[in-house]
Write a protein that holds these residues in place. Structure first.
Motif, PDB file in Angstrom:
ATOM      1  N   ASP A  96       0.843  -1.189   0.000  1.00 33.87           N
ATOM      2  CA  ASP A  96       0.000   0.000   0.000  1.00 33.87           C
ATOM      3  C   ASP A  96       0.884   1.246   0.000  1.00 33.87           C
ATOM      4  O   ASP A  96       2.076   1.173   0.277  1.00 33.87           O
ATOM      5  CB  ASP A  96      -0.885  -0.016   1.258  1.00 33.87           C
ATOM      6  CG  ASP A  96      -2.083   0.922   1.164  1.00 33.87           C
ATOM      7  OD1 ASP A  96      -2.307   1.536   0.100  1.00 33.87           O
ATOM      8  OD2 ASP A  96      -2.799   1.055   2.182  1.00 33.87           O
ATOM      9  N   TYR A  97       0.244   2.360  -0.345  1.00 34.23           N
ATOM     10  CA  TYR A  97       0.903   3.663  -0.303  1.00 34.23           C
ATOM     11  C   TYR A  97      -0.018   4.642   0.419  1.00 34.23           C
ATOM     12  O   TYR A  97      -1.231   4.604   0.204  1.00 34.23           O
ATOM     13  CB  TYR A  97       1.111   4.222  -1.716  1.00 34.23           C
ATOM     14  CG  TYR A  97       2.028   3.423  -2.594  1.00 34.23           C
ATOM     15  CD1 TYR A  97       3.379   3.728  -2.667  1.00 34.23           C
ATOM     16  CD2 TYR A  97       1.549   2.373  -3.377  1.00 34.23           C
ATOM     17  CE1 TYR A  97       4.239   3.018  -3.499  1.00 34.23           C
ATOM     18  CE2 TYR A  97       2.391   1.654  -4.204  1.00 34.23           C
ATOM     19  CZ  TYR A  97       3.740   1.984  -4.259  1.00 34.23           C
ATOM     20  OH  TYR A  97       4.576   1.271  -5.079  1.00 34.23           O
ATOM     21  N   VAL A  98       0.558   5.499   1.233  1.00 30.46           N
ATOM     22  CA  VAL A  98      -0.176   6.646   1.772  1.00 30.46           C
ATOM     23  C   VAL A  98       0.496   7.851   1.122  1.00 30.46           C
ATOM     24  O   VAL A  98       1.641   8.184   1.434  1.00 30.46           O
ATOM     25  CB  VAL A  98      -0.078   6.725   3.313  1.00 30.46           C
ATOM     26  CG1 VAL A  98      -0.875   7.919   3.835  1.00 30.46           C
ATOM     27  CG2 VAL A  98      -0.566   5.425   3.963  1.00 30.46           C
ATOM     28  N   VAL A  99      -0.220   8.457   0.176  1.00 29.76           N
ATOM     29  CA  VAL A  99       0.348   9.514  -0.657  1.00 29.76           C
ATOM     30  C   VAL A  99      -0.163  10.868  -0.180  1.00 29.76           C
ATOM     31  O   VAL A  99      -1.371  11.103  -0.154  1.00 29.76           O
ATOM     32  CB  VAL A  99      -0.032   9.293  -2.137  1.00 29.76           C
ATOM     33  CG1 VAL A  99       0.537  10.406  -3.008  1.00 29.76           C
ATOM     34  CG2 VAL A  99       0.459   7.927  -2.618  1.00 29.76           C
ATOM     35  N   GLY A 100       0.773  11.742   0.214  1.00 24.89           N
ATOM     36  CA  GLY A 100       0.376  13.062   0.695  1.00 24.89           C
ATOM     37  C   GLY A 100      -0.537  12.946   1.902  1.00 24.89           C
ATOM     38  O   GLY A 100      -0.449  11.994   2.676  1.00 24.89           O
ATOM     39  N   PHE A 101      -1.441  13.913   2.045  1.00 26.65           N
ATOM     40  CA  PHE A 101      -2.326  13.953   3.217  1.00 26.65           C
ATOM     41  C   PHE A 101      -3.797  13.707   2.857  1.00 26.65           C
ATOM     42  O   PHE A 101      -4.678  13.866   3.682  1.00 26.65           O
ATOM     43  CB  PHE A 101      -2.206  15.305   3.933  1.00 26.65           C
ATOM     44  CG  PHE A 101      -0.874  15.517   4.628  1.00 26.65           C
ATOM     45  CD1 PHE A 101       0.098  14.527   4.664  1.00 26.65           C
ATOM     46  CD2 PHE A 101      -0.604  16.716   5.262  1.00 26.65           C
ATOM     47  CE1 PHE A 101       1.320  14.730   5.309  1.00 26.65           C
ATOM     48  CE2 PHE A 101       0.609  16.930   5.906  1.00 26.65           C
ATOM     49  CZ  PHE A 101       1.570  15.934   5.929  1.00 26.65           C
TER      50      PHE A 101
END
Length: 146
Positions: A96-101
């Motif tokens: 998974d990725y958590v991109v920015g906010f």
């Protein structure tokens, strides 16, 4: 298991000096959250603050960071275009990725609990809260009931 985690640097938020360390870390640790950051970016500093707290709470997961500008191979291979980006790796595979906010309420003053909830949705940390609802929305619902 806990001693093995601690010997692999779990419980502390470490900077990886070079790209090959990323591969070493993801081989040694089953659960990894790696923050791709850039020096001087305020938003990256915000993420650092929260991850420094979460690494102590979630010793089952390795928390680390790597300078995206000094890691061109990895940033390209993982298609990282926005900073900060958290890359979630489980059992050696990017999960998974958590991109920015965006997933954190689109605000700079999101809570550590909000980031914890978002990371938990990737099944990378042990989490006892409600995965279907972010912590902020749970609080507002409760306060409305008298």
């Amino acid at each position: 298991k806990k001693n093995e985690w601690i010997s692999n640097g779990h419980g502390e938020y470490q900077e990886l000096a070079e790209e090959k360390e990323f591969f070493e870390v993801t081989k040694k640790s089953e659960n990894v959250v790696c923050h791709f950051y850039r020096d001087g970016f305020d938003r990256c500093k915000i993420v650092d603050k929260h991850l420094a707290l979460l690494c102590k709470k979630h010793i089952e997961t390795k928390f680390c960071k790597i300078n995206a500008e000094k890691s061109p191979f990895l940033t390209n291979r993982l298609s990282i275009r926005v900073l900060p980006t958290l890359v979630v790796v489980k059992e050696g595979k990017t999960k998974d990725y958590v991109v920015g906010f965006t997933d954190l309420g689109n605000t700079d003053d999101f809570s550590t609990e909000m980031l914890e909830w978002r990371i938990a949705r990737s099944d990378i940390i042990e989490y006892s809260g409600d995965l279907m609802h972010p912590p902020e929305s749970c609080k507002s619902k409760k306060s409305g009931i008298k």
